[in-house]
Design an enzyme around this catalytic site. Structure first.
Site, PDB file in Angstrom:
ATOM      1  N   ARG A 204       4.049  -0.481   2.650  1.00 42.08           N
ATOM      2  CA  ARG A 204       3.894  -0.171   4.388  1.00 42.08           C
ATOM      3  C   ARG A 204       4.156  -1.991   4.887  1.00 42.08           C
ATOM      4  NH1 ARG A 204       0.024   2.915   6.657  1.00 42.08           N
ATOM      5  NH2 ARG A 204       1.405   3.162   8.622  1.00 42.08           N
TER       6      ARG A 204
ATOM      7  N   LYS B 198      -7.490   3.125  -2.512  1.00 34.16           N
ATOM      8  CA  LYS B 198      -6.424   3.828  -2.346  1.00 34.16           C
ATOM      9  C   LYS B 198      -6.022   4.430  -3.513  1.00 34.16           C
ATOM     10  CE  LYS B 198      -1.788   2.667  -0.175  1.00 34.16           C
ATOM     11  NZ  LYS B 198      -1.352   2.003   1.146  1.00 34.16           N
TER      12      LYS B 198
ATOM     13  N   ARG C 223     -14.765   3.344  11.471  1.00 32.03           N
ATOM     14  CA  ARG C 223     -15.971   2.196  12.481  1.00 32.03           C
ATOM     15  C   ARG C 223     -17.066   2.516  11.702  1.00 32.03           C
ATOM     16  NH1 ARG C 223     -17.440   3.597  17.274  1.00 32.03           N
ATOM     17  NH2 ARG C 223     -16.042   5.952  17.151  1.00 32.03           N
TER      18      ARG C 223
HETATM   19  C1  BTN Z   1       2.451   1.671   1.535  1.00 31.65           C
HETATM   20  O1  BTN Z   1       1.826   0.409   1.759  1.00 31.65           O
HETATM   21  O2  BTN Z   1       1.227   2.178   1.232  1.00 31.65           O
HETATM   22  C2  BTN Z   1       3.173   2.022   0.567  1.00 31.65           C
HETATM   23  C3  BTN Z   1       3.950   2.198  -0.919  1.00 31.65           C
HETATM   24  C4  BTN Z   1       5.330   2.535  -0.613  1.00 31.65           C
HETATM   25  C5  BTN Z   1       5.154   1.701  -2.894  1.00 31.65           C
HETATM   26  C6  BTN Z   1       6.553   1.929  -3.763  1.00 31.65           C
HETATM   27  S1  BTN Z   1       6.890   1.961  -5.027  1.00 31.65           S
HETATM   28  C7  BTN Z   1       8.301   2.962  -5.092  1.00 31.65           C
HETATM   29  C8  BTN Z   1       8.621   2.677  -3.976  1.00 31.65           C
HETATM   30  N1  BTN Z   1       9.150   1.653  -4.009  1.00 31.65           N
HETATM   31  C9  BTN Z   1       8.923   0.007  -2.985  1.00 31.65           C
HETATM   32  O3  BTN Z   1      10.056  -0.637  -3.590  1.00 31.65           O
HETATM   33  N2  BTN Z   1       8.181   0.869  -2.617  1.00 31.65           N
HETATM   34  C10 BTN Z   1       7.729   2.408  -2.961  1.00 31.65           C
END
Ligand code: BTN
Length: 343
Positions: free
Chosen positions: A134, A199, A338
């Site tokens: 993201r 995560k 926070r």
């Molecule tokens: C995030 O940033 O939390 C989202 C990550 C999403 C990663 C997955 S891996 C499979 C799919 N292909 C990608 O290029 N991104 C998503």
């Protein structure tokens, strides 16, 4: 398994792909195999074997070579296999798969799925060279260790019908992980999967089509399964993988094929139901998994930073925050806990 064209001379590609896959399948057991043995099984020369082995190094596979013993991939490798994935799925979910495409190395499974644009198309890859996270971040995607999965699904009703979809995807992932024996997995709005505030998985939804009518959604999921320390060093936030959770909870390691089966078994029926039921059907469960419920948070948007108390989510999946005693709804932004004493 599919491999990118640039690894091979085109006229030879088919044969070379089969040979490379066969070598990987043999080395997957983590045992030593001599060049002669590999050549004999494949019916190719030792030089051809050696050329293939050169292709494994850039993938980050820990290939060990010992004189007199041969080659081995330390710790072995569990490759993704379509049959193992579909055999462990329930028949209803299996029936929702249009195509199960397992690629070896690809740019991004989301990119592949966006290009296909067909409902029910599932793309998995052993490695992504341009995995997308993201907010323009990179998703660290080493070979054969984690899960990179994208599923395409068609929805009527445009963007409005998709409110809360990424939260429902999070619910499906947690349910799948629970079915694989992992406990204590939680969700962080809008779509992070956490374990003990670290995560474990990320979700990236991408859309194409008509914003008011029929649109295709690509649901991209990255799940850390057995992240090598070196690759993990490139991740700019606290992370965890399935392997360490299983170890801490006293379970045997969980198979990647099993994890994919369980994820598809939860994800595909959810995508099918979502059109009719929307997020309302998943809200209660999401709230029971909320890692930040009733905790002091900071919400950062492009233009603002707001402090308050996280109250859960609305029926459409918006974040509810109590700010100076008044409830506000947020549809975008990044939430963090926070710290005591900060304002
Ligand atoms: C995030 O940033 O939390 C989202 C990550 C999403 C990663 C997955 S891996 C499979 C799919 N292909 C990608 O290029 N991104 C998503």
């Amino acid at each position: 398994m599919e491999w990118p064209d640039q690894l091979f001379d085109c006229s030879e590609k088919r044969k070379a792909v089969m040979e490379l896959n066969a070598i990987l399948n043999l080395l997957a057991d983590g045992e030593f195999h001599s060049g002669a043995e590999l050549g004999e099984v494949l019916g190719v020369s030792r030089t051809a074997v050696w050329k293939h082995l050169q292709k494994l190094e850039p993938l980050g596979l820990p290939l060990t070579s010992v004189k007199g013993k041969g080659y081995c991939i330390e710790g072995g490798l569990e490759l993704l296999e379509a049959n193992r994935i579909t055999d462990a799925m329930n028949s209803a979910a299996r029936g929702l798969i249009g195509e199960l495409d397992i690629q070896s190395v690809t740019d991004s499974t989301n990119e592949q799925a966006l290009a296909k644009g067909r409902s029910g198309y599932i793309c998995l890859a052993e490695q992504q060279t341009a995995g997308k996270g993201r907010r323009g971040r990179q998703w660290v995607s080493p070979f054969g260790k984690n899960i990179y999965l994208s599923a395409t699904w068609g929805f009527e009703g445009g963007v409005a019908a998709l409110e809360g979809l990424s939260l429902a995807v999070g619910v499906a992932i947690v349910t799948a992980l629970e079915r694989c024996g992992l406990g204590g997995v939680q969700l962080k709005w809008p779509n992070d999967v956490l374990w003990q505030q670290r995560k474990l998985a990320g979700i990236l939804l991408e859309m194409s089509g008509d914003v008011d009518g029929y649109c295709q959604v690509v649901v991209g999921i990255g799940l850390n399964v057995s992240m090598p320390a070196q690759a993990g060093g490139a991740i700019d936030q606290a992370w965890v993988d399935v392997e360490s959770i299983a170890r801490e909870q006293g379970h045997a390691p969980v198979s990647r094929n099993q994890l994919v089966s369980m994820m598809l078994s939860e994800l595909l029926p959810m995508l099918q139901n979502f059109q009719q039921q929307g997020f309302a059907a998943y809200r209660e469960r999401w709230e029971s998994l909320d890692a930040y419920r009733d905790r002091p948070v900071v919400l950062s948007t492009a233009s603002n930073r707001v402090s308050g108390l996280a109250l859960g989510v609305s029926e459409t999946g918006a974040l509810r925050v109590s700010v100076e005693g008044r409830e506000q709804l947020f549809n975008g932004g990044e939430v963090s806990l926070r710290r005591e004493g900060s304002s």
